[in-house]
Motif scaffolding. Structure first.
Motif, PDB file in Angstrom:
ATOM      1  N   LYS A   1     -15.840 -10.485 -10.325  1.00  0.00           N
ATOM      2  CA  LYS A   1     -14.997 -10.267  -9.148  1.00  0.00           C
ATOM      3  C   LYS A   1     -14.857 -11.568  -8.349  1.00  0.00           C
ATOM      4  CE  LYS A   1     -14.912  -6.870  -5.367  1.00  0.00           C
ATOM      5  NZ  LYS A   1     -14.020  -7.329  -4.478  1.00  0.00           N
ATOM      6  N   THR A   2     -15.976 -12.144  -7.983  1.00  0.00           N
ATOM      7  CA  THR A   2     -15.922 -13.374  -7.201  1.00  0.00           C
ATOM      8  C   THR A   2     -15.244 -14.502  -7.977  1.00  0.00           C
ATOM      9  OG1 THR A   2     -17.979 -12.701  -6.184  1.00  0.00           O
ATOM     10  CG2 THR A   2     -17.296 -14.953  -5.815  1.00  0.00           C
ATOM     11  N   LEU A   3     -15.596 -14.627  -9.255  1.00  0.00           N
ATOM     12  CA  LEU A   3     -15.009 -15.717 -10.038  1.00  0.00           C
ATOM     13  C   LEU A   3     -13.502 -15.572 -10.132  1.00  0.00           C
ATOM     14  CD1 LEU A   3     -17.526 -16.323 -12.962  1.00  0.00           C
ATOM     15  CD2 LEU A   3     -17.263 -17.538 -10.815  1.00  0.00           C
TER      16      LEU A   3
ATOM     17  N   GLU B   1     -11.548 -13.933  -8.101  1.00  0.00           N
ATOM     18  CA  GLU B   1     -10.938 -14.135  -6.784  1.00  0.00           C
ATOM     19  C   GLU B   1     -10.886 -15.621  -6.436  1.00  0.00           C
ATOM     20  OE1 GLU B   1     -13.068 -11.586  -4.108  1.00  0.00           O
ATOM     21  OE2 GLU B   1     -11.918  -9.828  -4.712  1.00  0.00           O
ATOM     22  N   ALA B   2     -11.944 -16.337  -6.803  1.00  0.00           N
ATOM     23  CA  ALA B   2     -11.936 -17.785  -6.582  1.00  0.00           C
ATOM     24  C   ALA B   2     -10.780 -18.405  -7.359  1.00  0.00           C
ATOM     25  CB  ALA B   2     -13.266 -18.389  -7.010  1.00  0.00           C
TER      26      ALA B   2
END
Ligand SMILES: Nc1ncnc2c1ncn2[C@@H]1O[C@H](COP(=O)(O)OP(=O)(O)OP(=O)(O)O)[C@@H](O)[C@H]1O
Ligand SMILES: [Mg+2]
Lengths: 348, 272
Positions: B170-172, B174-175
């Motif tokens: 998720k974070t990757l 979104e980044a």
């Protein structure tokens, strides 16, 4: 310095299965300004930031950046740099490759990319670590690279969602000051989300305090601290004592002295007065009505907890650390307000 | 005290070696038997004739056309299965993780379901489907690959799931998106490189499973490697067993390579 653009969030609403994460949030950021959003856990700070980033769609409301309506524009077209709370470096790329990722997508040539990534990594003080992978960097270094990566694309807006919360205290203050230095240097309009009030007060031009999806007050740190709009803000930003008093229009009588009232205070009759520990003094007084409960040495300052009288809540008084030792539990003392304006709310 | 502990440790290590040796024997004995069988002539003398025959590619396709066809079919099946499986699973699982976390239980259940369905039941269920497949795509062994995808689904799901759990998708993503990447770019340049190990192991498992599949192919009267071996066994047992041994060793090597690759984290690359 002139790169900053204004950001306007208007009446943003977002509901998650019955929970109002954002309940009509309106927020304006001046060009080049750093605004910190502060609030307790679950008040909607992250949701607000994600709506601005386009990672979350608001149910209603508008997002404008530099005068353009971006409400329906997807994240990857919004041109915003983000630093996340969780470590977000791409594990398969080196620090430099991470920084160059966004530049590559913008079809910049190798030479130009290299120059830019070198420059950015230098800006965050990581010139010695350009070829390291995320797992070879400390948490603070990873967040620095993430910051460099976000800034490399020359974003219109920089978004930081508790970027320091996974770091230990020392690194946290250091990196926080550095973020501020870099932000001033590049002049990018920045939204910084945090639940740490000290962090917010330390680096922001203005601090917005949120509660239940709404903005309660947006003001410069000093003003927020000395003129809180309501008791929630007063409680949340800095320590505060709640003391019974009697309001007479513009002043309130509390702990045997008159104190001017801040705007928004309850103006007549019995009230609860919110007084900061540094706005109280305590003196040894054998005939005093108050009794010392405890005293503690906190380095630069000291604190004395005093019971002002029978059936009254104890109050916290800030004293110079040199005199802490003079107060021991059981001592009779007098507590007086120094006269700084205070907020009063209807007693209840 | 320490004497007792040392004794116990010694005893445990002896026990461990006994167990390992027994296991090795259990697996090695049949293999040794196969090797022995394939290296004897009618008089009981040692000979490499059978293996020489196998190595001679032209000879094999001339003398054992079914075996050659089965081998080709199996290789094709392995490729098709791996490709379809990856194209189907990787984006789906990533998407579910990112956007529909509520569905993850359902997807897991669906993917693991084939484990509980016996091959024979699968065939019964698939027969009408395959009459359509044959109708539209023509008659070919290669379409068995679709059934094999179902067969390898649980194993592939498991490996990919482990891979996805190891990274913060998720974070990757979104980044990646905040840096300007569309979903396709995020998939190819952010998610896949970090799932390398998981994708490889899913692929290896699929290959090993496909090469060893007999039941479904046989029930559909299709000739893959195992079916060809089975029929060859009736006319030329030695060659059949030799092929069996070779494919076993191959599968073993694949699994060995898999454990080797899996043991290394994708991010542990050297930097100098
Ligand atoms: N994806 C989601 N699904 C359901 N509820 C959510 C989701 N995201 C946020 N919420 C809810 O919305 C509210 C606001 O969440 P948000 O993450 O914005 O809070 P926050 O202020 O960032 O809190 P914290 O300081 O803990 O990060 C919370 O009550 C949360 O439970
Ligand atoms: Mg948050």
């Amino acid at each position: 310095m002139s790169r900053g653009v204004a950001v306007q969030l208007t009446d943003l609403r977002r509901t998650y299965s019955g929970v109002n994460a954002l309940d009509g949030l309106t927020l304006h950021l001046e060009p080049g300004e750093l605004v910190a959003l502060l609030g307790p856990s679950g008040c909607g700070k992250t949701t607000a930031l994600r709506c601005l980033a386009g990672l979350e769609d608001p149910d209603s409301g508008r997002v404008e950046v530099g005068g353009k309506d971006l409400t329906r524009v997807p994240t990857n077209k919004r041109d915003m740099g983000m630093v996340f709370q969780a470590y977000s470096l791409f594990p398969h790329l080196t620090a430099r490759q991470n920084v160059e990722f966004g530049l590559q997508l913008r079809k910049q040539g190798g030479e130009q990319r290299r120059r830019r990534s070198t420059e950015m990594l230098e800006l965050v003080g990581l010139s010695a670590h350009v070829d390291k992978y995320a797992h070879q960097l400390s948490g603070g270094q990873q967040q620095r690279v993430a910051l460099a990566r976000a800034l490399a694309i020359e974003p219109q807006v920089l978004l930081l969602d508790e970027p320091l919360s996974a770091l230990d205290a020392k690194v946290r203050t250091q990196l926080r000051d550095e973020i501020r230095r870099i932000q001033l240097e590049v002049g990018t309009t920045t939204l910084f989300v945090t639940h740490d009030q000290e962090e917010a007060l330390a680096i922001a031009d203005r601090v917005g305090v949120m509660r239940s999806g709404r903005l309660l007050q947006l003001a410069a740190p000093q003003e927020l601290y000395s003129r809180p709009a309501d008791d929630f803000v007063a409680d949340f930003v800095g320590l505060t004592n709640r003391v019974m008093g009697t309001s007479h229009g513009m002043t309130v009588q509390v702990l045997g002295a008159d104190v001017p009232l801040l705007p928004g205070s309850a103006s007549e009759g019995p009230v609860t007065v919110l007084i900061r520990p540094e706005h109280l003094t305590v003196t040894q007084d054998a005939a005093g009505a108050a009794v010392v409960i405890s005293s503690s040495f906190l380095g630069a300052q000291g604190r004395v907890v005093v019971s002002p009288g029978e059936n009254l809540h104890p109050v916290l008084v800030q004293v110079p650390s040199a005199v802490v030792a003079d107060f021991s539990p059981g001592d009779r003392v007098t507590v007086r307000p120094v006269g700084a304006p205070a907020l009063a709310i209807a007693a209840g | 005290m320490s004497g007792i502990r040392a004794t116990r440790r010694r005893r445990q290590s002896v026990l461990r070696w006994v167990v390992v040796t027994l296991c090795m024997l259990f697996f090695a004995a049949p293999l040794a038997g196969m090797l022995d069988f394939t290296t004897k002539d009618a008089q009981g003398n040692r000979t490499g004739a059978t293996w020489a025959k196998l190595v001679d590619v032209q000879g094999v396709s001339r003398d054992y056309p079914d075996l050659a066809a089965g081998f080709t079919a199996s290789v094709g099946l392995a490729v098709l299965t791996v490709v379809v499986m990856l194209v189907l699973l990787v984006p789906t699982m990533t998407w579910v993780r990112l956007r529909l976390p509520g569905l993850s239980r359902t997807v897991e259940f669906l993917c693991l379901l084939p484990l509980t369905v016996p091959a024979i039941v699968l065939v019964v269920g698939l027969t009408p489907v395959y009459s359509w497949v044959t109708y539209f795509l023509g008659e070919s062994t290669i379409w068995l690959g679709f059934a094999y995808v179902i067969l390898v689904l649980p194993y592939a799901y498991r490996s990919l799931d482990v891979g996805l759990r190891a990274i913060d998708v998720k974070t990757l993503s979104e980044a990646g998106r905040s840096l300007g990447a569309g979903w396709g770019t995020v998939m190819v340049r952010v998610v896949l490189p970090n799932l390398r190990t998981a994708v490889l192991s899913a692929a290896f498992l699929a290959v090993a499973l496909t090469l060893g599949e007999f039941t479904i192919a046989n029930l559909f009267s299709r000739t893959n490697l195992q079916v060809a071996m089975f029929f060859l066994g009736k006319s030329d047992a030695q060659v059949s067993v030799a092929v069996g041994l070779a494919s076993l060793v191959f599968a073993f090597l694949v699994l060995f390579a898999l454990s080797f690759v899996g043991g290394r984290s994708p991010s542990r690359k050297e930097t100098s």
